[in-house]
Write a protein that holds these residues in place. Sequence first.
Motif, PDB file in Angstrom:
ATOM      1  N   PRO A  77       0.829  -1.211   0.000  1.00 57.03           N
ATOM      2  CA  PRO A  77       0.000   0.000   0.000  1.00 57.03           C
ATOM      3  C   PRO A  77       0.865   1.264   0.000  1.00 57.03           C
ATOM      4  CG  PRO A  77      -0.285  -1.240   2.051  1.00 57.03           C
ATOM      5  CD  PRO A  77       0.711  -1.968   1.219  1.00 57.03           C
ATOM      6  N   LEU A  78       0.536   2.209  -0.904  1.00 56.57           N
ATOM      7  CA  LEU A  78       1.281   3.466  -0.996  1.00 56.57           C
ATOM      8  C   LEU A  78       0.501   4.634  -0.407  1.00 56.57           C
ATOM      9  CD1 LEU A  78       2.615   3.178  -4.656  1.00 56.57           C
ATOM     10  CD2 LEU A  78       3.888   2.832  -2.544  1.00 56.57           C
ATOM     11  N   TYR A  79      -0.780   4.725  -0.746  1.00 55.86           N
ATOM     12  CA  TYR A  79      -1.616   5.842  -0.317  1.00 55.86           C
ATOM     13  C   TYR A  79      -3.015   5.333  -0.018  1.00 55.86           C
ATOM     14  CZ  TYR A  79       2.103   8.290  -2.766  1.00 55.86           C
ATOM     15  OH  TYR A  79       3.340   8.718  -3.186  1.00 55.86           O
ATOM     16  N   LEU A  80      -3.724   6.063   0.824  1.00 57.32           N
ATOM     17  CA  LEU A  80      -5.133   5.768   1.032  1.00 57.32           C
ATOM     18  C   LEU A  80      -5.912   6.254  -0.175  1.00 57.32           C
ATOM     19  CD1 LEU A  80      -5.736   6.766   4.762  1.00 57.32           C
ATOM     20  CD2 LEU A  80      -5.771   4.469   3.775  1.00 57.32           C
ATOM     21  N   TYR A  81      -6.908   5.497  -0.564  1.00 51.52           N
ATOM     22  CA  TYR A  81      -7.806   5.910  -1.636  1.00 51.52           C
ATOM     23  C   TYR A  81      -8.654   7.040  -1.087  1.00 51.52           C
ATOM     24  CZ  TYR A  81     -10.820   5.272  -5.712  1.00 51.52           C
ATOM     25  OH  TYR A  81     -11.495   5.446  -6.882  1.00 51.52           O
ATOM     26  N   GLY A  82      -8.636   8.182  -1.724  1.00 53.89           N
ATOM     27  CA  GLY A  82      -9.401   9.316  -1.215  1.00 53.89           C
ATOM     28  C   GLY A  82      -9.123  10.570  -2.004  1.00 53.89           C
ATOM     29  N   GLU A  83      -8.972  11.670  -1.299  1.00 53.44           N
ATOM     30  CA  GLU A  83      -8.812  12.971  -1.942  1.00 53.44           C
ATOM     31  C   GLU A  83      -7.339  13.242  -2.265  1.00 53.44           C
ATOM     32  OE1 GLU A  83     -11.294  14.994  -2.899  1.00 53.44           O
ATOM     33  OE2 GLU A  83     -12.631  13.397  -2.243  1.00 53.44           O
ATOM     34  N   ASN A  84      -6.857  12.693  -3.348  1.00 50.20           N
ATOM     35  CA  ASN A  84      -5.508  12.982  -3.816  1.00 50.20           C
ATOM     36  C   ASN A  84      -5.439  12.722  -5.320  1.00 50.20           C
ATOM     37  OD1 ASN A  84      -4.990  10.124  -4.211  1.00 50.20           O
ATOM     38  ND2 ASN A  84      -4.622   9.960  -2.021  1.00 50.20           N
ATOM     39  N   GLU A  85      -4.346  13.130  -5.927  1.00 47.38           N
ATOM     40  CA  GLU A  85      -4.205  12.975  -7.376  1.00 47.38           C
ATOM     41  C   GLU A  85      -4.240  11.505  -7.795  1.00 47.38           C
ATOM     42  OE1 GLU A  85      -2.046  14.718  -5.478  1.00 47.38           O
ATOM     43  OE2 GLU A  85      -2.069  16.774  -6.215  1.00 47.38           O
ATOM     44  N   TYR A  86      -3.717  10.646  -6.944  1.00 43.28           N
ATOM     45  CA  TYR A  86      -3.689   9.217  -7.280  1.00 43.28           C
ATOM     46  C   TYR A  86      -5.103   8.671  -7.430  1.00 43.28           C
ATOM     47  CZ  TYR A  86       1.237   9.504  -6.155  1.00 43.28           C
ATOM     48  OH  TYR A  86       2.565   9.851  -6.165  1.00 43.28           O
ATOM     49  N   THR A  87      -5.974   9.054  -6.529  1.00 47.49           N
ATOM     50  CA  THR A  87      -7.370   8.630  -6.605  1.00 47.49           C
ATOM     51  C   THR A  87      -8.057   9.256  -7.816  1.00 47.49           C
ATOM     52  OG1 THR A  87      -7.471   8.397  -4.201  1.00 47.49           O
ATOM     53  CG2 THR A  87      -9.567   8.593  -5.365  1.00 47.49           C
ATOM     54  N   GLN A  88      -7.757  10.523  -8.088  1.00 44.23           N
ATOM     55  CA  GLN A  88      -8.399  11.217  -9.200  1.00 44.23           C
ATOM     56  C   GLN A  88      -8.108  10.546 -10.539  1.00 44.23           C
ATOM     57  OE1 GLN A  88      -7.138  15.275  -8.688  1.00 44.23           O
ATOM     58  NE2 GLN A  88      -8.562  15.629  -7.012  1.00 44.23           N
ATOM     59  N   VAL A  89      -6.917   9.982 -10.683  1.00 47.64           N
ATOM     60  CA  VAL A  89      -6.612   9.268 -11.928  1.00 47.64           C
ATOM     61  C   VAL A  89      -7.594   8.117 -12.108  1.00 47.64           C
ATOM     62  CG1 VAL A  89      -4.907   7.841 -13.134  1.00 47.64           C
ATOM     63  CG2 VAL A  89      -4.175   9.910 -11.948  1.00 47.64           C
ATOM     64  N   PHE A  90      -7.864   7.386 -11.036  1.00 52.35           N
ATOM     65  CA  PHE A  90      -8.794   6.252 -11.109  1.00 52.35           C
ATOM     66  C   PHE A  90     -10.242   6.714 -11.340  1.00 52.35           C
ATOM     67  CE2 PHE A  90      -5.273   4.070  -9.002  1.00 52.35           C
ATOM     68  CZ  PHE A  90      -5.255   2.890  -9.725  1.00 52.35           C
TER      69      PHE A  90
END
Length: 160
Positions: A77-90
């Motif tokens: 796990p790298l980041y929590l799924y939520g309010e960040n750029e990583y989540t926005q890509v998904f």
Amino acid sequence: MFAESLRTHIDVDILENLNEPSDYRTVEYLHLKVKLDKQIEAGYENGIYYYYILCNTDGTNINCVMDYEDSMGCGHPLYLYGENEYTQVFTTGEMYTVSELSSYGAWMFILLPIFDEAGNVIAELEVGANLDTLMQEKSELVKENIITVLCSCGVMIMLI
């Protein structure tokens, strides 16, 4: 763009099956990793020092599938799924560019969605570089230019 080129080397059928820690270093994992690593190494040979991290999500976390430096195993796990750029890509299927200054240095990276045949985002590819060397070279160039201007002014004054 290098990141776009790297994305074309991702075999989506293999990627969709790499989800668990036990998938780390399997034949399929290595097949995909070797293709991506060759592209990064070609950049290194030309003085371009990029890295990549390939991620997926389980809806709770953004998880590493693989990375160039092989510093994280599959499913890490790298980041929590939520309010960040990583989540926005998904959630949006769009590319994001991120600049970050941290204790690890100055970084710039791009986050690209990876789509399956149905058009769903199944993973994301982070491709980036450390900007510390570039910033240091820029600073040295500015110093050299200032010295050159000052020396030129000194010579001009002496000639007058």
